[in-house]
Structure formats: C-alpha cells, structure tokens
Enzyme design. Structure first.
Site, mmCIF file in Angstrom:
data_model
loop_
_atom_site.group_PDB
_atom_site.id
_atom_site.type_symbol
_atom_site.label_atom_id
_atom_site.label_comp_id
_atom_site.label_asym_id
_atom_site.label_seq_id
_atom_site.Cartn_x
_atom_site.Cartn_y
_atom_site.Cartn_z
ATOM 1 N N SER A 70 14.618 3.134 38.317
ATOM 2 C CA SER A 70 15.806 2.458 38.823
ATOM 3 C C SER A 70 16.792 2.046 37.745
ATOM 4 O O SER A 70 17.989 1.961 38.015
ATOM 5 C CB SER A 70 15.404 1.254 39.668
ATOM 6 O OG SER A 70 14.502 0.435 38.978
ATOM 7 N N HIS A 97 14.701 6.004 44.868
ATOM 8 C CA HIS A 97 15.966 6.543 44.346
ATOM 9 C C HIS A 97 16.042 8.063 44.425
ATOM 10 O O HIS A 97 17.055 8.654 44.049
ATOM 11 C CB HIS A 97 16.173 6.097 42.899
ATOM 12 C CG HIS A 97 16.312 4.620 42.752
ATOM 13 N ND1 HIS A 97 17.468 3.939 43.034
ATOM 14 C CD2 HIS A 97 15.403 3.671 42.392
ATOM 15 C CE1 HIS A 97 17.286 2.645 42.830
ATOM 16 N NE2 HIS A 97 16.035 2.456 42.443
ATOM 17 N N LYS A 138 19.039 2.353 50.455
ATOM 18 C CA LYS A 138 19.764 3.037 49.373
ATOM 19 C C LYS A 138 20.487 4.241 49.979
ATOM 20 O O LYS A 138 21.450 4.047 50.706
ATOM 21 C CB LYS A 138 18.788 3.346 48.253
ATOM 22 C CG LYS A 138 18.426 2.028 47.568
ATOM 23 C CD LYS A 138 17.338 2.058 46.551
ATOM 24 C CE LYS A 138 17.200 0.636 45.996
ATOM 25 N NZ LYS A 138 15.828 0.267 45.692
HETATM 26 C C1 LIG Z 1 15.121 -1.007 45.563
HETATM 27 C C2 LIG Z 1 13.708 -0.652 45.246
HETATM 28 C C3 LIG Z 1 12.653 -1.227 45.936
HETATM 29 C C4 LIG Z 1 12.859 -2.361 46.872
HETATM 30 O O1 LIG Z 1 13.412 -1.953 48.066
HETATM 31 P P1 LIG Z 1 14.200 -3.038 48.943
HETATM 32 O O2 LIG Z 1 14.281 -2.393 50.276
HETATM 33 O O3 LIG Z 1 15.508 -3.215 48.277
HETATM 34 O O4 LIG Z 1 13.374 -4.285 48.955
HETATM 35 C C5 LIG Z 1 11.392 -0.756 45.695
HETATM 36 N N1 LIG Z 1 11.162 0.208 44.788
HETATM 37 C C6 LIG Z 1 12.159 0.749 44.063
HETATM 38 C C7 LIG Z 1 11.853 1.803 43.046
HETATM 39 C C8 LIG Z 1 13.463 0.340 44.267
HETATM 40 O O5 LIG Z 1 14.444 0.845 43.543
#
Ligand SMILES: *Cc1c(COP(=O)(O)O)cnc(C)c1O
Length: 395
Positions: A179, A207, A239
């Site tokens: 991330s 991602h 995302k």
């Molecule tokens: C954003 C993210 C999460 C958390 O997801 P949310 O739905 O925002 O709580 C978990 N793992 C990774 C790798 C992320 O980038």
C-alpha cells in the site's frame, strides 16, 4: 494518573515528533477534482483506482436499494443481518476472483483481523512480509501466534523464516500490491514456498483487485494462482470497487469455517444492504472496466516517463501507487504543502506508517484523472522539488 494528564502527555509526544495529523473536510464527492477544507484541488491520494467512488451509477444503486430495503441491517450476519444483496454480492465476488465462495465483511481491517485470528492460534506461526498492512499485523497479534517477519519481498528470507518455525501450523501472509510502496509481492514464488513448507498462503489483494489481472480479478489472478496455491484470498470493496467493505474468498469449506469462527464478523452488525448493492454495481463495473483499466495503466506509464524526464526518481512500481521517497519527514510535509498551494493534493506519508527516514509522497493515479491533470502534477512536482521548498520554514 488522570485521563487528562495521560492525553496531554501522549499528544505532547506526538507533537514533539512532528507527527500530529489532522483531517481535511471534503465537501461533495471524493473525486479527482474535489473540495478539501473549502478549496478546490486535484486529488492524487485516493485509492479510487477506477474512478468509481463518485460515479452516479453507484449512487443510484445505493439509493435504489435503500428505498427498497431500508438502511440498517439491524443485526449480525448470523442473526438476521444477511440480506439477499449480500448473498448476491458474495456470489459475484467468488465468480470474479475464481473461488468457490466469498464472505463479506464490513471493512478490510475487520476482515484481516477476523481471518488471521481464525486461522492461527497461540501454538501457530505467522510468517509475514515486513511491509504488510497494519490490519494483517494486528490480526497476527490478536491470534497470539508467534510472528516471523521477513525482509520485504525477499523469498529467501521468507524461506528461512518458514524453516525456523517449530511445531504448529504456519501461515504465510502478504499484501499483493504494497500500500505504501506500490510494488508487488513475488506471489508465484511465495506460493511455491508455502506449498513446500506446508504453510497456508494468505494474500491481501486490496490494491490489486480491479487494477490487475483478467477482468480486473487482481494481482493473484494475474499471477495465475488458483485456490490450491492461494487458498485464502482477501479483497476490499472501498478501493477500486468504489464502495465500502471487504471479503475473503476460498473453497466452500474454508469459507464456512471462517463464517463460523471469525469474531470480527460474528460480533458485528452486517454492512448495510444498500452498500452491498452499491458494491455489486462497483464490482460489475470493475469487471467490465477494460477501458478504465487501459486508461489507468496509460496514465501510470505517462507519469513514470514524465517523472524520469524531470529527473525525479520513483520507486519500482507498475501499480497506481507511485511513491516518491524524500527521506526526511518534515521535508516530505513541506513538499506536500507546496503542492497543495499549487492545487495538488498529495499525501505525505511518514512514520509510523513508513520506516523513519523513508518519508514520502504517496502519489496515486486513478482512471478518473486525465492526461492534462497528470502532466500538471508532474510540472508542479518538478518545480517544487527543483526550487527546493524551504525546509527550515516547516521545521
Ligand atoms: C485498505 C487496506 C485494508 C483495509 O481495508 P478497509 O476496507 O479500508 O478497512 C486492508 N489491507 C490492505 C492491504 C489495504 O490496503
């Protein structure tokens, strides 16, 4: 100790380290062009990779479903919170990533906490990449398992960590696309390693989903890894899918076990069904989003070429996450402020999110951007970094 004293001391520590953070208030949609703290700017720090978060088609799916099924789910999934919208979403997610079954959670954080702690216990071992997402780290903590952290992306180090585990089950856990760095884990090699060491391979494709792979099925799909190779696959819906929530996908048996044992799901109210309906729309558009994906990858290539032409050194990344490591955290903040003054919102990421001395701009591109906006950001970056922002002013 009085609570007030405790809080004052904690905040003083954060201030002394220059790490106090504040939230910007966004008015209106969270789109590439948006209003933050009352000022128009171009947003280069969202995870809305396909530009779906502000799409009226998703809004319509949400409001149509809310009109039909109301707002609250009113209970845990295992009581009466599981709506037909959730069931349909789970079936569509499983089909998307090529797994037998999927299970929806309200957030990715909750999914990782619940899944890792359901799979590992005190006598087990979690072998984890050093740059894994905080939610995977916290899941390992909650599980009580012994933690073995290996150097980022290093297969030999992962092999060594796996060999050094004693009795107990082994979980090999990694992000697919990292991330804060944007690079991709050596997924195929890690899958081989997991098989050789009888470890369960857990991949968080938050991602990668929507961005990579056939039909945007993710970095795991792009690496061609099936359910035998990656038996536990996690993804998020906030995302690229433009909505909210998350899921774990795998074989029917694995998912049934997680449904019965993941405490972050059992003891939590189900996601609002209308959000599931919006996520279904986002997933459908992400699956069919070849044009969006092509545009996104063209922007990534354009940004990287433009940065190189301007003498900016980027990290190795073919994902929408393009970090520009600046080192000193005050410098990173000053550059970010100078960019904002020019109308570009780019996050400065600093400790504890990243290691000390690796503070960076985390530039993210989305299919909602256009070429002119990316070129404008490149020009602003070039100007700000060439002229050198005044470091002392921000210190
Ligand atoms: C954003 C993210 C999460 C958390 O997801 P949310 O739905 O925002 O709580 C978990 N793992 C990774 C790798 C992320 O980038």
């Amino acid at each position: 100790m009085r609570l007030n004293d405790f809080c004052r001391q904690r905040l003083a520590d954060i201030d002394a380290a220059g790490r106090r953070r504040r939230r910007r208030v966004i008015d209106g949609a969270h789109t590439p062009s948006m209003t933050a703290d009352g000022r128009r700017c171009l947003n280069f720090c969202s995870n809305d990779y396909l530009g779906l978060a502000g799409d009226p088609i998703l809004s319509h799916a949400l409001s149509e479903a809310a009109g039909r099924v109301g707002v609250g789910s009113a209970a845990s999934q295992l009581v009466t919170g599981h709506n037909a919208e959730h069931a349909a979403l789970e079936a569509e997610l499983a089909a998307w990533v090529g797994r037998e079954r999927a299970l929806v959670f309200s957030t990715g954080y909750a999914a990782n906490l619940g899944v890792v702690s359901a799979l590992a216990g005190k006598r087990d071992h979690v072998v984890a990449d050093a740059l894994n997402h905080a939610s995977l780290i916290d899941g390992a903590r909650l599980s009580g398992a012994r933690k073995h952290v290996y150097a980022h992306g290093n297969v030999d180090a992962a092999a060594h960590a796996l060999s050094s585990t004693g009795p107990g089950q082994r979980l090999l856990v990694t992000d697919s696309v990292f991330s804060m760095d944007g690079d991709t884990a050596p997924l195929a090699d890690l899958a081989d390693l997991a098989a050789r060491h009888d470890a369960w391979f857990v991949v968080d494709d938050a991602h990668g989903l929507g961005v990579f792979g056939p039909g945007g099925a993710g970095a795991v799909a792009q690496a061609g890894l099936n359910s035998a190779q990656v038996p536990i696959l996690l993804g998020t819906l906030g995302k690229a899918a433009g909505a909210a929530g998350a899921f774990v996908a795998g074989d029917d048996l694995t998912i049934e076990m997680l449904l019965q044992t993941a405490r972050s799901l059992i003891f939590s109210t189900a996601m609002p069904p209308a959000v599931a309906a919006a996520a279904r729309q986002g997933v459908a558009m992400a699956r069919a989003g070849e044009a969006r994906r092509a545009h996104l990858h063209a922007l990534i290539a354009r940004f990287r070429a433009g940065a190189t032409a301007r003498g900016l050194v980027l990290e190795q990344s073919d994902s929408p996450i393009q970090p520009l490591v600046l080192g000193d955290e005050r410098h990173a903040v000053a550059v970010s402020q100078a960019l904002l003054a020019r109308g570009y919102l780019v996050g400065a990421i600093r400790p504890p999110t990243v290691a000390p001395g690796t503070s960076r701009l985390r530039i993210t591109l989305t299919a909602g951007h256009d070429e002119a906006q990316v070129d404008g950001l490149l020009d602003a970056l070039g100007a700000v970094i060439r002229t050198g922002v005044d470091r002392s002013a921000s210190a």
